[in-house]
Design a protein around this motif. Structure first.
Motif, short mmCIF file in Angstrom:
data_model
loop_
_atom_site.label_atom_id
_atom_site.label_comp_id
_atom_site.label_asym_id
_atom_site.label_seq_id
_atom_site.Cartn_x
_atom_site.Cartn_y
_atom_site.Cartn_z
N HIS A 75 50.95 -23.04 -5.92
CA HIS A 75 50.68 -24.47 -6.27
C HIS A 75 52.22 -25.15 -5.57
O HIS A 75 52.16 -26.00 -4.93
N ASN A 76 53.01 -24.50 -5.75
CA ASN A 76 54.67 -24.84 -5.92
C ASN A 76 55.35 -24.26 -4.62
O ASN A 76 56.15 -24.81 -3.93
N TRP A 77 54.92 -23.07 -4.13
CA TRP A 77 55.72 -22.30 -3.23
C TRP A 77 54.91 -21.56 -1.99
O TRP A 77 53.89 -21.17 -2.25
N LEU A 78 55.41 -21.25 -1.06
CA LEU A 78 55.21 -20.50 0.15
C LEU A 78 55.79 -19.14 -0.02
O LEU A 78 57.07 -19.23 0.01
N VAL A 79 55.35 -18.23 -0.35
CA VAL A 79 56.13 -16.90 -0.71
C VAL A 79 56.02 -16.11 0.57
O VAL A 79 55.03 -15.67 0.96
N VAL A 80 57.29 -15.90 1.04
CA VAL A 80 57.22 -15.03 2.55
C VAL A 80 57.32 -13.46 1.87
O VAL A 80 58.62 -13.08 1.20
N ARG A 134 54.90 -13.41 9.74
CA ARG A 134 54.23 -12.11 10.08
C ARG A 134 52.78 -12.06 9.89
O ARG A 134 52.00 -11.27 10.65
N ALA A 135 52.42 -12.83 9.06
CA ALA A 135 50.71 -12.94 8.51
C ALA A 135 50.74 -14.49 8.46
O ALA A 135 51.49 -14.97 7.68
N PRO A 136 49.66 -15.14 8.69
CA PRO A 136 48.62 -14.59 9.71
C PRO A 136 48.91 -14.48 11.26
O PRO A 136 50.23 -15.25 11.32
N MET A 137 48.53 -13.85 12.15
CA MET A 137 48.84 -13.75 13.39
C MET A 137 47.56 -13.39 14.13
O MET A 137 46.48 -12.80 13.32
N SER A 138 47.66 -13.64 15.35
CA SER A 138 46.12 -13.79 16.08
C SER A 138 45.90 -12.59 16.54
O SER A 138 44.83 -12.25 16.89
N VAL A 172 52.07 -13.46 3.59
CA VAL A 172 52.52 -14.79 2.61
C VAL A 172 51.51 -14.88 1.55
O VAL A 172 50.37 -14.57 1.51
N GLU A 173 52.09 -15.45 0.45
CA GLU A 173 51.27 -15.90 -0.72
C GLU A 173 51.55 -17.23 -0.94
O GLU A 173 52.56 -18.02 -0.67
N PRO A 207 50.03 -16.07 -7.22
CA PRO A 207 49.42 -16.42 -6.06
C PRO A 207 47.83 -16.78 -6.03
O PRO A 207 47.29 -16.04 -6.75
N ALA A 208 47.58 -17.86 -5.37
CA ALA A 208 46.02 -18.23 -5.36
C ALA A 208 45.50 -17.80 -4.17
O ALA A 208 44.26 -17.39 -4.24
N LEU A 209 46.29 -17.42 -3.24
CA LEU A 209 45.90 -17.17 -1.84
C LEU A 209 46.89 -16.00 -1.21
O LEU A 209 47.92 -16.58 -1.11
N THR A 210 46.51 -14.94 -0.52
CA THR A 210 47.44 -14.10 0.23
C THR A 210 46.81 -14.02 1.50
O THR A 210 45.63 -13.73 1.56
N PHE A 211 47.79 -13.92 2.42
CA PHE A 211 47.32 -13.54 3.81
C PHE A 211 48.21 -12.07 4.02
O PHE A 211 49.53 -12.30 4.01
N ARG A 212 47.66 -11.37 4.51
CA ARG A 212 48.58 -10.00 4.96
C ARG A 212 47.91 -9.30 6.44
O ARG A 212 46.74 -9.70 6.58
N LEU A 213 48.69 -8.74 6.99
CA LEU A 213 48.18 -8.03 7.91
C LEU A 213 47.48 -7.04 7.67
O LEU A 213 47.49 -6.22 7.00
N GLY A 214 46.38 -6.99 8.55
CA GLY A 214 45.25 -5.84 8.43
C GLY A 214 46.02 -4.50 9.10
O GLY A 214 46.78 -4.46 9.87
N ALA A 215 45.36 -3.34 8.87
CA ALA A 215 45.60 -2.04 9.45
C ALA A 215 45.67 -2.02 10.76
O ALA A 215 46.75 -1.48 11.39
N LEU A 216 44.88 -2.50 11.64
CA LEU A 216 44.99 -2.49 13.06
C LEU A 216 46.16 -3.54 13.64
O LEU A 216 46.62 -3.11 14.62
N GLN A 217 46.50 -4.37 12.90
CA GLN A 217 47.35 -5.36 13.29
C GLN A 217 48.89 -4.67 13.15
O GLN A 217 49.55 -4.92 13.95
#
Length: 163
Positions: free
Chosen positions: A87-92, A132-136, A83-84, A17-27
């Motif tokens: 290059h080839n995948w969106l990993v949920v 589930r991430a990212p979310m506003s 999500v991660e 994974p080159a970039l990961t989005f996760r929910l924050g603790a408050l989210q």
């Protein structure tokens, strides 16, 4: 907001994974705490309607203690939802790990439910997967993250026309 000109990091082989989005603790904590508080209020209302009496101070103290304990414990737990981007995948990431090839994604949508925006991935086989991430909720950078996700999708498909 325009995304990066080259969303893939140099030398990325596509495996890690080159970039990961996760929910924050408050989210993670906010919906749980809101639910516990609403449940306590609802239990009190139902008690009044059915039995004609309010919760005792001991019962109310027990319910509010659960809310306080949850407010301390839940934010400390690591978020497994996210999500991660590779290059080839969106990993949920969630209860299980699901890899979706960028070329199999035919669209990304932003959905707003109860004032909270989230990304929906539309897959070629017709599935619609809510990320589930990212979310506003409590995330001022949601629009930027959604744009990065879109840029990665376009690049992963081989360009703006899916080449």
């Amino acid at each position: 907001m325009s995304g990066p000109a080259r969303p893939f990091p140099p030398g990325d082989s596509g495996g890690r994974p080159a970039l990961t989005f996760r929910l924050g603790a408050l989210q993670v904590a906010a919906p749980i705490l809101g639910g516990l508080l609403a449940g306590t209020a609802l239990a009190n209302v139902l008690l009044v309607v059915t039995a004609g009496e309010y919760m005792t101070s001991g019962e109310l103290r027990s319910c509010l203690s659960a809310v306080v304990i949850a407010s301390l414990v839940v934010p400390a737990l690591p978020s497994r939802y996210g999500v991660e981007l590779t290059h080839n995948w969106l990993v949920v990431l969630g209860n299980r790990r699901r890899e979706i090839a960028w070329r199999d994604i035919i669209g990304l949508e932003i959905r707003k439910t109860a004032g909270i925006r989230a990304v929906i991935v539309v897959v070629a086989d017709g599935r619609r997967i809510l990320l589930r991430a990212p979310m506003s909720l409590l995330d001022r950078r949601f629009d930027h993250k959604a744009q990065i996700l879109t840029d990665w999708w376009v690049a992963g498909r081989g360009g703006p026309y899916g080449g």
